[in-house]
Motif scaffolding. Structure first.
Motif, PDB file in Angstrom:
ATOM      1  N   HIS A 130       0.870  -1.276   0.055  1.00 29.88           N
ATOM      2  CA  HIS A 130       0.030  -0.027  -0.004  1.00 29.88           C
ATOM      3  C   HIS A 130       0.838   1.413   0.010  1.00 29.88           C
ATOM      4  O   HIS A 130       0.631   2.318  -0.749  1.00 29.88           O
ATOM      5  N   LYS A 131       1.820   1.250   0.791  1.00 36.85           N
ATOM      6  CA  LYS A 131       2.861   2.273   0.989  1.00 36.85           C
ATOM      7  C   LYS A 131       3.511   2.753  -0.118  1.00 36.85           C
ATOM      8  O   LYS A 131       3.545   3.925  -0.768  1.00 36.85           O
ATOM      9  N   ARG A 132       3.976   1.560  -0.964  1.00 36.35           N
ATOM     10  CA  ARG A 132       4.712   2.020  -1.966  1.00 36.35           C
ATOM     11  C   ARG A 132       4.525   1.926  -3.371  1.00 36.35           C
ATOM     12  O   ARG A 132       4.835   2.665  -4.156  1.00 36.35           O
ATOM     13  N   TYR A 133       3.270   1.116  -3.452  1.00 34.35           N
ATOM     14  CA  TYR A 133       2.725   1.039  -4.852  1.00 34.35           C
ATOM     15  C   TYR A 133       1.518   1.352  -4.895  1.00 34.35           C
ATOM     16  O   TYR A 133       0.976   2.416  -5.601  1.00 34.35           O
ATOM     17  N   LEU A 134       0.352   0.675  -4.228  1.00 35.28           N
ATOM     18  CA  LEU A 134      -1.002   0.963  -4.269  1.00 35.28           C
ATOM     19  C   LEU A 134      -1.523   2.599  -3.919  1.00 35.28           C
ATOM     20  O   LEU A 134      -2.347   2.971  -4.816  1.00 35.28           O
ATOM     21  N   GLY A 135      -1.068   3.076  -2.770  1.00 34.82           N
ATOM     22  CA  GLY A 135      -1.191   4.398  -2.565  1.00 34.82           C
ATOM     23  C   GLY A 135      -0.918   5.326  -3.548  1.00 34.82           C
ATOM     24  O   GLY A 135      -1.839   6.308  -4.088  1.00 34.82           O
ATOM     25  N   PRO A 136       0.597   5.295  -3.926  1.00 37.49           N
ATOM     26  CA  PRO A 136       0.753   6.410  -5.058  1.00 37.49           C
ATOM     27  C   PRO A 136       0.224   6.262  -6.359  1.00 37.49           C
ATOM     28  O   PRO A 136      -0.276   7.197  -6.954  1.00 37.49           O
ATOM     29  N   ARG A 137      -0.170   4.919  -6.702  1.00 37.59           N
ATOM     30  CA  ARG A 137      -0.622   4.725  -8.122  1.00 37.59           C
ATOM     31  C   ARG A 137      -2.043   5.244  -7.865  1.00 37.59           C
ATOM     32  O   ARG A 137      -2.721   5.815  -8.651  1.00 37.59           O
ATOM     33  N   ARG A 138      -2.777   5.039  -6.870  1.00 41.96           N
ATOM     34  CA  ARG A 138      -4.213   5.402  -6.382  1.00 41.96           C
ATOM     35  C   ARG A 138      -3.976   6.860  -6.453  1.00 41.96           C
ATOM     36  O   ARG A 138      -5.216   7.429  -7.210  1.00 41.96           O
ATOM     37  N   ASP A 139      -3.081   7.498  -6.063  1.00 38.20           N
ATOM     38  CA  ASP A 139      -3.129   9.037  -6.213  1.00 38.20           C
ATOM     39  C   ASP A 139      -3.086   9.720  -7.782  1.00 38.20           C
ATOM     40  O   ASP A 139      -3.860  10.679  -7.905  1.00 38.20           O
TER      41      ASP A 139
END
Length: 197
Positions: A130-139
Motif C-alpha cells: 500500500h505504501k510503496r505502490y497502491l497508495g501512490p498509484r491510486r493518487d
C-alpha cells in the motif's frame, strides 16, 4: 616517477557494476516469480539467478517482497504510464485496457497479483504494497479522473475514490481468478460509471 602516475586516475566503475547487479536481481526476481510462484521464490534463488551474493541482496533489500516491489514500480512506470495529457472517457478506457493487459500478459502484472494475494495473509506485505505502490498509484488514478471531471469529459455518479474502485475492481478480480478480461467489460464499466445517462 613513472609517466603513468602523472595521468589522472581512472574513475571507478563501481556504480555501473552496482546498477548492473541491481537490474540483474530485479530481472531474476521477476523471472523466478513467473516460473515458481511467490511461495517458492527465495532470496537464495534470486541471488543464484542474478549471479550476485546473497549478502548483496540483503544490503539493498530486506526481503523478497521489497525486491518485487522495486521491480513492479519500475516496470509499471515503463509499461503502464499514467495519463498526463488531456483526460477523456476514451483515454481512461485506453488506460483500463492497458491495465487489463498488464495484469494478464506482463510479468510485472503477475508480481502485482502475487503481492495482492500475499497481502491478504501478511500484514507487512500489505503495508509495504500500500505504501510503496497502491497508495501512490491510486493518487495518480484519482488525479487522472478528477482532471476529466473538471474538464467536463466525464460525470460519474460516485465520488472519485468509489469510481476508481468500481472501474479497477472487476479487472483485478478477473485477473486474480485467472479469467480473461474482455474489452466489452471495460467498455461497459466506462459507459456505466463515467458516462451515466
Amino acid at each position: 616517477m613513472p609517466a603513468a602516475n602523472s595521468q589522472p586516475r581512472r574513475a571507478r566503475s563501481g556504480n555501473r557494476r552496482d546498477e548492473a547487479a541491481r537490474l540483474a536481481v530485479l530481472h531474476a526476481a521477476d523471472d523466478l516469480l513467473v516460473e515458481r510462484g511467490f511461495g517458492n521464490l527465495t532470496v537464495e534463488a534470486i541471488a543464484r539467478r542474478a549471479g550476485v551474493a546473497k549478502q548483496t541482496i540483503y544490503r539493498w533489500w530486506p526481503s523478497k517482497v521489497e525486491i518485487l516491489l522495486d521491480t513492479l514500480i519500475e516496470d509499471t512506470e515503463k509499461r503502464l504510464p499514467m495519463l498526463t495529457e488531456r483526460t477523456t472517457a476514451e483515454s481512461i478506457r485506453g488506460y483500463l485496457l492497458g491495465f487489463a493487459r498488464f495484469l494478464t500478459g506482463d510479468p510485472a502484472g503477475k508480481i502485482l497479483l502475487a503481492l495482492i494475494a500475499e497481502a491478504q495473509h501478511d500484514p507487512g506485505t500489505a503495508e509495504s504494497l500500500h505504501k510503496r505502490y497502491l497508495g501512490p498509484r491510486r493518487d495518480q488514478e484519482r488525479d487522472m479522473l478528477v482532471r476529466a471531471i473538471d474538464a467536463g469529459e466525464v460525470s460519474p455518479r460516485l465520488d472519485p475514490d468509489a469510481t476508481i474502485d468500481a472501474l479497477v475492481g472487476p479487472i483485478v478480480y478477473r485477473a486474480l481468478t485467472g479469467s480473461s478480461i474482455p474489452s466489452g467489460l471495460v467498455d461497459t464499466l466506462v459507459a456505466d460509471l463515467l458516462l451515466p445517462r
